[in-house]
Design an enzyme around this catalytic site. Structure first.
Site, PDB file in Angstrom:
ATOM      1  CE  LYS A 192      11.334 136.014 -42.229  1.00  0.00           C
ATOM      2  NZ  LYS A 192      12.101 136.672 -43.536  1.00  0.00           N
ATOM      3  CB  SER A 237       9.459 136.796 -45.867  1.00  0.00           C
ATOM      4  OG  SER A 237      10.806 136.837 -45.731  1.00  0.00           O
ATOM      5  CB  SER A 245      12.040 139.692 -46.307  1.00  0.00           C
ATOM      6  OG  SER A 245      11.778 139.065 -47.359  1.00  0.00           O
TER       7      SER A 245
END
Length: 457
Positions: free
Chosen positions: A70, A145, A169
């Protein structure tokens, strides 16, 4: 004449090393080709075509495993944008400690994955770098996310990935894309080298298609080599929440949930109805206040350390997403009307301790191994309208609040949670089954996951 070293091609170990290098090269090439084929999904912000050359030849537990990281977790030499324009050209010189552990274990870091801007949302409908699309239906979101990691794993671009989870997330995108995601106990993995929101709630979390890969990744990230073996279904006692986690559910999710309960019961799992109100009441407001206060403090400190030319106001001025910009202007920046005071923050930390104690008491009172429920109350929404709200059982609902409703309690408490696929709903979209466990029971949770995955997956 000197004896051949163990790495020379003529020795058994040397031949194994060469075979491993070839295997790693083939895995990387396959991933790069797949990345090109699925570029329309928007999974990567940065793709590293030289990834194989940066990987150790030494054998390890993750040898040849391709990973996406990420884009708020530092990877040396690659931009760390956190999905926001102000950090577009920030290139960390060092790996985050968690990334270094993965590299040392033989993993190949293929690139940096797209995300919801600054990790403040659950749609990954990123306005700066483009939206992340769901591989099952590209007109739908991939969750957030950590949506980019989820999409890349689900699409078969990489074998696994590393996201972050503050309120859901990792688990939300895992659920809506049909993969597995683990939020560990807070503090289990090193958290340095990550663009922060909340030290109380933030954690790195691995994502993969199978629980077995999460077991490998958790062992490397935590240094915990305790064996993880699937449990006998008849030895498992799971709590089934009444209220909160199951009311209301989208019809399609409700059908899958009932099917999962029947399958678990048929396999011999002991299912126990549990009142969860003692640790869910007020959880959302408590958790949000903690995040908003800590983001102001910790993101400011992060910028001062890594990007001294960019303060919080300068960062916020370039935020591309209106939803994220609204949070900063309304609750985080100097003079914001919704600033959380230190007194309120301290009271929320005290309330968190009470919720944490009530959670432990619930497990103890019922003799539970885990608490099971649908990871998200609904399947993936249409990207075109997801940021404008949603309809749940005929009522208007907030997208963010709905999708973190079930992942929120463990996030605030700091307990581990695991999402595994629960099957495709009647609308053809993936659903997720979450199991939460006591604080610190991460390896035990993964053992439960191996069993439940075979029953429900």
């Amino acid at each position: 004449m000197s004896e051949p070293t163990t790495k020379e091609p003529g020795t058994q170990t040397g031949r194994a090393a060469l075979a491993g290098a070839r295997s790693r090269h083939e895995a990387v090439q396959t991933s790069l080709e797949r990345a090109e084929e699925t570029a329309h999904l928007g999974g990567f912000i940065t793709l590293d075509r030289d990834a194989a050359a940066k990987t150790s030849d030494e054998p390890g537990p993750l040898s040849g495993m391709t990973l996406a990281i990420k884009d708020n977790i530092h990877v040396a030499g690659l931009p760390n944008t956190a999905g926001t324009p102000a950090l577009r050209d920030f290139v960390p010189p060092c790996d985050a400690p968690a990334v270094r552990r993965l590299r040392d274990a033989g993993a190949v870091i293929l690139g940096k994955a797209n995300m919801h801007e600054l990790a403040f949302g659950i749609t990954s409908n990123n306005q700066a770098f483009g939206p992340v699309r769901n591989p099952r239906d590209p007109s739908r979101f991939a969750g957030g996310s950590s949506g980019g990691v989820a999409a890349l794993v689900a699409a078969g671009v990489v074998r696994a990935g590393l996201g972050t989870d503050t309120g859901g997330s990792v688990r939300v995108p895992a659920a809506v894309t049909g993969i597995c995601g683990l939020r560990p106990t807070v503090g289990r993995y090193p958290g340095e080298g990550v663009t922060p929101l909340s030290s109380t709630r933030d954690t790195i979390g691995p994502m993969a298609r199978r629980v077995a890969d999460l077991v490998l990744l958790d062992g490397v990230l935590s240094g915990d080599d305790a064996p993880v073996v699937a449990r006998s279904p008849r030895s498992i006692r799971l709590g089934v929440p009444t209220g909160h986690f199951t009311e209301p559910l989208q019809d399609e999710v409700a059908v899958q949930w009932e099917t999962a309960l029947r399958d678990l019961a048929a396999a011999g799992v002991d299912l126990v109805p549990v009142d969860v109100s003692s640790f869910t009441a007020g959880e959302f407001a408590t958790g949000m206040a903690i995040v908003l206060y800590e983001t102001r403090v910790e993101l400011s400190a992060y910028l001062a350390k890594y990007r001294p030319q960019t303060d919080l106001a300068a960062l916020a001025a370039l935020i591309a997403g209106p939803d994220v910009r609204g949070v900063f202007e309304g609750c985080i920046l100097d003079g914001a009307p919704g600033l959380v005071s230190e007194d309120v923050y301290r009271e929320c930390l005290a309330q968190r301790r009470r919720l944490r104690a009530a959670y432990a008491d619930t497990f103890a009172a019922h003799g539970l191994d885990g608490l099971a429920f649908p990871t998200t109350p609904a399947t993936a929404l249409d990207l075109a309208t997801c940021d404008q709200g949603m309809i749940l059982r005929g009522e208007d609902a907030d997208t963010f609040g709905t999708f973190i409703r079930n992942t929120g309690p463990a996030s605030v408490i700091g307990a581990p949670g695991l999402s595994i696929p629960m099957g495709l709903a009647t609308n053809g979209l993936p659903t997720g089954l979450e199991i939460d466990a006591p604080v610190g029971a991460d390896r035990e949770l993964l053992a439960l996951g191996l069993t439940v995955e075979e029953i429900c997956g």
